[in-house]
Design an enzyme around this catalytic site. Structure first.
Site, PDB file in Angstrom:
ATOM      1  N   ASP A 171     -42.847 -10.542  29.377  1.00 43.50           N
ATOM      2  CA  ASP A 171     -43.855 -10.206  30.380  1.00 43.50           C
ATOM      3  C   ASP A 171     -45.042  -9.518  29.716  1.00 43.50           C
ATOM      4  O   ASP A 171     -44.916  -8.906  28.649  1.00 43.50           O
ATOM      5  CB  ASP A 171     -43.268  -9.272  31.436  1.00 43.50           C
ATOM      6  CG  ASP A 171     -42.180  -9.926  32.263  1.00 43.50           C
ATOM      7  OD1 ASP A 171     -42.190 -11.167  32.366  1.00 43.50           O
ATOM      8  OD2 ASP A 171     -41.326  -9.195  32.790  1.00 43.50           O
ATOM      9  N   LYS A 172     -46.183  -9.582  30.360  1.00 40.37           N
ATOM     10  CA  LYS A 172     -47.407  -8.993  29.809  1.00 40.37           C
ATOM     11  C   LYS A 172     -47.204  -7.542  29.402  1.00 40.37           C
ATOM     12  O   LYS A 172     -47.624  -7.123  28.320  1.00 40.37           O
ATOM     13  CB  LYS A 172     -48.537  -9.095  30.841  1.00 40.37           C
ATOM     14  CG  LYS A 172     -49.840  -8.460  30.400  1.00 40.37           C
ATOM     15  CD  LYS A 172     -50.912  -8.579  31.475  1.00 40.37           C
ATOM     16  CE  LYS A 172     -52.203  -7.896  31.045  1.00 40.37           C
ATOM     17  NZ  LYS A 172     -53.261  -8.006  32.093  1.00 40.37           N
TER      18      LYS A 172
END
EC number: 5.4.99.23
Length: 358
Positions: A171-172
């Site tokens: 995930d970012k």
């Protein structure tokens, strides 16, 4: 992971369910990273005095007038070497240079200088330590400045690989280790290892409440029917099997609340898996802006309290990665210590950022 997400890989690996997150894009279009050649046109006398945008719409029917106007506004259209406005009148004989601009989704295939923290590199694969805030591959809202763009810049030949060699993602706002293939045989091999669930991915997470000493969260994950931007535990057929093994390494008492440091081992790799699983157990991750519910049916609510240090993302770091090297056949592994922001939070919680894994 969905079969559609790996449809561009060799047939032997298309049954893989652990390669990319369920909503991953197909980023393997040919021509990735290639420069766009300018278009040169000359204004005929019949269009003398016509507005620039209208004249170009007639001369370049493959492009809509609105797109041509956008290019003119962006300075990508020049008359006699100078940028002009869409309303400018053209003269017969004018030489117009048009540099087509990629649409947002086409920027997925553009090489960009993105700083990649390379932990290991050889002719077969690459391991990077992704910082929080860096997106792995382009998607809505993040069409450029991603790991994929950086890979195309660092390795132009990666344009010939599906998703520039990416086989899994973080995930970012999750930091830590990722492996990327540099050849198609290596990518196929890594996908098969993920499918066989032999790739060892270990995470450190800080969660609210006191977690059990050890355990396995075995709960299927799918798109939340009430909020399509979230994932959730889905007990129907649409939920995909998901298993997270964990061990509690430390617990601290903040007075009104407790915080646990847990080591997580992924058996599967669903979108937001650790975040969803621990929220479902009443132990959401510290700093998580999405998965924030702190209770589970039949259990008391987990108390939260102010943190001793600010922390602006989910407290999750991919600390260890192990696999079989596609070329040598040897077992290899890498370790990435926690980044500064997480180390500062752990120090403030009087936890050891260099905690021994088990």
């Amino acid at each position: 992971m969905s079969d559609d997400a790996v449809a561009d890989l060799p047939a032997a690996s298309q049954d893989a369910d652990d390669t990319l997150d369920d909503e991953a894009l197909d980023l393997s279009a040919p021509g990735a990273g290639q420069a766009i050649e300018p278009i040169i046109v000359e204004i005929p006398e019949a269009l003398h005095g016509e507005r620039l945008d209208k004249a170009l719409a007639k001369l370049l029917p493959d492009y809509s007038r609105s797109r041509l106007q956008q290019w003119i506004d962006a300075g990508a259209v020049r008359v006699g070497g100078a940028a002009v406005r869409p309303r400018a009148a053209v003269c017969g004989g004018d030489r117009i240079e048009v540099v087509p601009q990629r649409a947002d989704d086409e920027n997925a295939f553009v090489a960009e200088p993105v700083d990649l923290d390379v932990v290991y590199e050889d002719d077969t694969l690459l391991v990077i330590n992704k910082p929080a805030g860096l997106v792995v591959h382009p998607a809505a809202g993040n069409w450029s400045g991603t790991v994929l763009n950086g890979l195309l810049h660092r390795y132009p030949q990666a344009a010939g690989l599906p998703r520039a060699g990416i086989v899994h993602r973080l995930d970012k706002e999750t930091s830590g280790l990722m492996v990327v293939a540099r050849t198609l045989p290596a990518q196929t091999d890594l996908v098969r290892q993920l499918q066989a669930r032999t790739v060892k991915r270990t995470y450190l997470a800080l969660v609210w409440g006191e977690t059990p000493e050890a355990g396995t969260i075995d709960a299927p994950i799918g798109r939340d029917p009430r909020d399509r931007t979230r994932m959730a535990i889905i007990e129907t057929a649409s939920g995909k099997p998901a298993r997270t093994h964990f061990k509690t390494l430390d617990v601290v008492d903040l007075g009104r609340a407790q915080v646990s440091l847990v080591q997580c081992q992924l058996e599967t790799g669903r979108t937001h898996q650790i975040r969803v699983h621990f929220e479902s157990e009443g132990h959401p991750l510290l700093g998580d802006p999405v998965y924030t519910r702190n209770f589970r049916r039949g259990r008391p609510q987990t108390i939260k309290a102010p943190l001793p240090a600010p922390f602006a993302r989910q407290a999750l770091h991919a600390v260890r990665l192990g696999l079989v090297h596609p070329a040598s056949g040897q077992s290899v592994h890498w370790h990435a210590g926690v980044p500064d922001d997480l180390a500062e939070l752990m120090d403030a919680l009087e936890m050891d950022p260099d905690v021994d894994l088990v």
